[in-house]
Every structure is written in C-alpha cells, then in structure tokens.
Scaffold this active site. Structure first.
Site, short mmCIF file in Angstrom:
data_model
loop_
_atom_site.label_atom_id
_atom_site.label_comp_id
_atom_site.label_asym_id
_atom_site.label_seq_id
_atom_site.Cartn_x
_atom_site.Cartn_y
_atom_site.Cartn_z
N SER A 98 -22.31 12.20 32.07
CA SER A 98 -21.50 11.00 32.34
C SER A 98 -20.45 11.35 33.38
CB SER A 98 -20.77 10.55 31.07
OG SER A 98 -21.68 10.27 30.05
N GLU A 156 -14.93 12.32 34.44
CA GLU A 156 -15.05 13.36 33.41
C GLU A 156 -15.06 14.76 34.03
OE1 GLU A 156 -18.24 14.22 30.54
OE2 GLU A 156 -17.86 12.25 29.70
N ARG A 171 -13.08 13.90 25.10
CA ARG A 171 -13.39 14.65 26.33
C ARG A 171 -12.14 15.35 26.90
NH1 ARG A 171 -17.53 13.29 24.50
NH2 ARG A 171 -19.42 12.55 25.58
N1 EPU Z 1 -25.12 0.51 29.42
C1 EPU Z 1 -25.57 -0.45 30.31
N2 EPU Z 1 -25.97 -0.04 31.56
C2 EPU Z 1 -25.93 1.25 31.94
C3 EPU Z 1 -25.46 2.23 31.04
C4 EPU Z 1 -25.07 1.85 29.77
O1 EPU Z 1 -25.63 -1.64 30.00
O2 EPU Z 1 -26.29 1.53 33.07
C5 EPU Z 1 -24.74 0.12 28.06
C6 EPU Z 1 -25.77 0.62 27.06
O3 EPU Z 1 -26.81 -0.29 26.89
C7 EPU Z 1 -24.96 0.75 25.82
C8 EPU Z 1 -23.58 1.12 26.33
O4 EPU Z 1 -23.55 0.75 27.71
O5 EPU Z 1 -24.88 -0.46 25.12
C9 EPU Z 1 -23.24 2.58 26.15
O6 EPU Z 1 -24.23 3.40 26.73
P1 EPU Z 1 -24.82 4.69 25.99
O7 EPU Z 1 -25.11 4.39 24.58
O8 EPU Z 1 -25.91 5.22 26.84
O9 EPU Z 1 -23.64 5.72 25.92
P2 EPU Z 1 -22.50 6.01 26.96
O10 EPU Z 1 -21.25 5.36 26.51
O11 EPU Z 1 -22.98 5.70 28.32
C10 EPU Z 1 -21.62 8.18 25.77
C11 EPU Z 1 -21.22 9.56 26.22
C12 EPU Z 1 -22.45 10.43 26.44
C13 EPU Z 1 -23.20 10.54 25.13
C14 EPU Z 1 -23.56 9.11 24.66
C15 EPU Z 1 -24.17 9.12 23.28
C16 EPU Z 1 -19.14 9.32 27.42
C17 EPU Z 1 -18.47 9.26 28.75
N3 EPU Z 1 -20.45 9.45 27.45
O12 EPU Z 1 -22.37 7.60 26.83
O13 EPU Z 1 -22.03 11.73 26.81
O14 EPU Z 1 -24.38 11.30 25.27
O15 EPU Z 1 -22.38 8.27 24.57
O16 EPU Z 1 -23.20 9.47 22.32
O17 EPU Z 1 -18.47 9.26 26.40
C18 EPU Z 1 -21.49 13.05 28.70
O18 EPU Z 1 -20.32 13.02 28.34
O19 EPU Z 1 -21.85 13.68 29.73
C19 EPU Z 1 -22.50 12.30 27.96
C20 EPU Z 1 -23.75 12.19 28.38
#
Ligand code: EPU
Length: 359
Positions: A259, A355, A181
């Site tokens: 995010s 971000e 990012r």
């Molecule tokens: N989780 C929770 N509670 C929550 C949110 C997440 O327990 O409220 C847990 C989920 O269950 C999962 C882990 O945290 O085990 C990670 O969550 P998720 O897979 O939804 O991905 P993320 O890390 O929240 C990142 C990117 C997203 C991208 C997704 C998929 C960043 C900051 N965000 O999200 O990017 O779509 O992975 O690759 O790296 C963005 O940057 O705007 C964005 C949406």
C-alpha cells in the site's frame, strides 16, 4: 562493485574487521526495483557487526542508513550515508509459557518465511500476516498488519543495537509506541529511534490457546464458499496467500512497496460530511469513535487505476498500490504520488499520507 577491506585481514580466531563494499547497486535491495547506488555498504550479519561499525575509525561517526528488506522504501537518489544492510539470520522457539510461545527471529529473516516456519512447528498466530513483503526487522518499524492483526498484537520485545554507543538493548513492546503503520522506530524526534538504532532481533508472542482472527470480509467469504466454519491456522494461511496473490502484485515480478498510502482516519463528523457527497465511500468505524476511510477506494473513485507517470503506475487491480512498470525512477513514483494526493484532496478534502519512507 568493488570490495575494500577497511582493515587488514584479521589473523585466525580474531574478531573480523568491517568489510566496506563501495558503489553498490541498490536496485535488487528495494522491492520497488528503483535505481540508486550506495557509496558505502556494510552487511550486518550479527549484532556484534553493529558494534564493529560504531568502533570503526572512519564509519563510527558517519551518518548511517539502515536497510532491511527494502519493502517500504522509495529511493529517489544515491545514498551518501553508510548503508547498513541487515542480514541477521536465525529463528528459534525461545520459550514455551502457559499463555504463549515466544519465538525469536533475526532481523534479516524474510517475514513470510518466519510465518511459514512457525506454522510448520505447530505454532500458530501469525497466519493472517502471511505474504507481507519485507524482513522481520522491518516488521515493527511500520507495525505491519493485515486481515485483522498487526505485528504489535504479537510482539514481545525488540532487540536493538545503539548506533552511537554500540550497546544492545531489549525493548519491551510497551515502549515501542505502536500505532497504525507507525512506531518509535519511524521517528527521529521526541525520543524516536529512527537513525539511532538498528533492530537486530525480534521476539514474537504467539498466544495460547490459539484463537483464529476471522472477522474480515474476504475470510468470511471463503468460509461461506467452502463451508469450513472452524478453519485451522494453516487453512487461514492458505486463504490469505490466495487473497493477496489475487489482488496484490508480487514484488519479484512487478516492483512495488505494498500500500502506498495509509488509510486516513477522520472524525465521525468529517465522515458524515464525505458520505453526504459520496455515499459509496468504504469506511470502517474505529473503537474510539473515529472512522477509517479506504484510501484505495478514494483513489479508484478519482479514476487513477492504470494511470502512469513515466515508468511508475497505479496498479490495475488495487489503486492503493503504486508499481514499477520496468524502468521507473524514484522521482516518477513521487510525482505520481503527489498528483494522486492533490486529486484526492480536491475531491474529498483529505490529505493522504504515504506509507513508505522516501529517500
Ligand atoms: N477498494 C476499491 N478500489 C481499489 C482498492 C480498494 O474500491 O482500487 C476498496 C475495496 O473494495 C475495499 C476497500 O477499498 O472495500 C479496502 O480495500 P482492501 O480490503 O483491499 O484493503 P486496503 O484498505 O486497501 C489494507 C492494508 C493492507 C492490508 C489490507 C488487508 C493499509 C494502508 N493497507 O488495505 O496492507 O493487506 O488492508 O488487511 O492499511 C500494506 O500496508 O502494504 C498492505 C498491503
């Protein structure tokens, strides 16, 4: 809104002047839907428009703010700098090489429309990044990414216009300093290009032969559920769209900037320490030995889902996303974000980094 032509209407066949719009409501131009006004706004519809702004007697030396799709932006006040709203259209297949297709798109093209266009043309490779809000020009700025692919993995070059000289340059991906990012376009110090140039076109490299990127839990789950073991790009696109629709708010309905925080990267030792206290923490080992922690999990663990400050709220289905419940002001989003940072720091000793760009 009023329109003030800065120069008299040009005679036919002569280069047009610069059209300056004054007191423009920016609410429709940021996906958070935050209220703010641009004192002066110029639409950039082709690269030459940047040159016209640079050569303009009044605008040439004024501070400038480049606005793409406004999908990574928190507006807390009116913008005094001249807003350059990038609206450069057009997508074309530039080159077919043995190892890749090179696709060129105008910075104003909506990113998801580009992903759809490439698939319709039989040019796979962007499908994992379906439905990411924002424009093509904004994609390299924060090196957008999802489900195992970042734009840096598909980037050939970025075409920019210098905001001082008005000259174009083609920057190969290697000089863009891409990181998680992050890129050279996000920084103004150490040779960074933030505020110094405008991205006008982006060239993407879609590798041949196409290989699917599947190693992500939600894709694996869909494969298991459907029994499809070798999905094509269109199938992956459909799955990603469904996964995102299920857990991320549509900015057209609920204002948000995706995010709100980056997933923090810590050392293995720090991670072990945190796991000692919070065994459930979601974490991903990185190739260099460091560990990425799921910020959403940490915020959720601190009990933030659904909490509000004025019109700003933590999204019910994904704690990493802050949303506008309707009438939020930028200051409320910032207050909520700070409170989350403090609470996560208090429990985990980790400082979350936002971000979006806060203006
Ligand atoms: N989780 C929770 N509670 C929550 C949110 C997440 O327990 O409220 C847990 C989920 O269950 C999962 C882990 O945290 O085990 C990670 O969550 P998720 O897979 O939804 O991905 P993320 O890390 O929240 C990142 C990117 C997203 C991208 C997704 C998929 C960043 C900051 N965000 O999200 O990017 O779509 O992975 O690759 O790296 C963005 O940057 O705007 C964005 C949406």
């Amino acid at each position: 809104m009023s329109l003030t032509p800065a120069s008299a209407a040009p005679p036919a066949n002569e280069a047009p002047g610069v059209l300056i719009e004054t007191d423009v409501n920016l609410r429709p131009y940021n996906t958070f839907g935050l209220p703010a006004v641009a004192r002066r706004l110029v639409r950039i519809r082709e690269a030459a428009d940047v040159r016209r702004v640079v050569d303009h007697p009044e605008l040439g030396r004024a501070p400038k703010f480049v606005l793409g799709g406004g999908s990574n932006l928190v507006l807390t006040k009116d913008v005094d700098s001249v807003v350059l709203k990038v609206e450069i259209p057009g997508i074309r297949l530039l080159e077919t090489r043995d190892d890749a297709w090179i696709v060129e798109a105008g910075a104003g093209v909506v990113w998801h429309e580009l992903v759809g266009w490439t698939l319709e043309q039989g040019l796979p490779g962007l499908e994992n990044m379906a439905l990411i809000p924002g424009t093509v020009g904004a994609a390299p700025v924060q090196n957008i990414g999802a489900y195992g692919i970042e734009v840096k993995d598909r980037l050939e070059a970025v075409e920019v216009m210098d905001l001082v000289t008005g000259r174009p340059a083609l920057l190969p991906a290697e000089v863009c300093r891409f990181a998680y990012r992050d890129s050279v376009f996000k920084h103004s110090d150490f040779g960074g290009l933030a505020g110094k140039s405008v991205i006008t076109k982006v060239r993407l490299r879609l590798p041949r032969p196409w290989r699917p990127v599947l190693g992500y839990l939600e894709i694996e789950r869909r494969m298991a559920e459907t029994g499809i073991t070798a999905p094509d790009a269109r199938q992956i696109f459909d799955w990603i769209v469904a996964v995102r629709r299920a857990k991320l708010p549509d900015p057209a309905v609920i204002g948000n900037a995706g995010s709100f925080f980056k997933n923090p990267v810590v050392t293995e030792e720090q991670c072990r320490d945190i796991i000692g206290r919070d065994p459930g923490i979601v974490h991903y080992p990185m190739p260099d030995g460091s560990v990425k922690l799921a910020a959403g999990w940490m915020i959720d663990a601190c009990g933030w889902k659904g909490k509000t400050v004025g019109g700003a709220a933590v999204y019910e289905k994904q704690a990493l996303v802050l949303v506008n419940k309707g009438e939020a002001r930028g200051a409320e989003v910032v207050t909520l974000a700070r409170a989350i940072q403090e609470s996560v720091y208090g429990r985990f000793g980790i400082r979350l980094e936002p971000e979006p760009v806060v203006v």
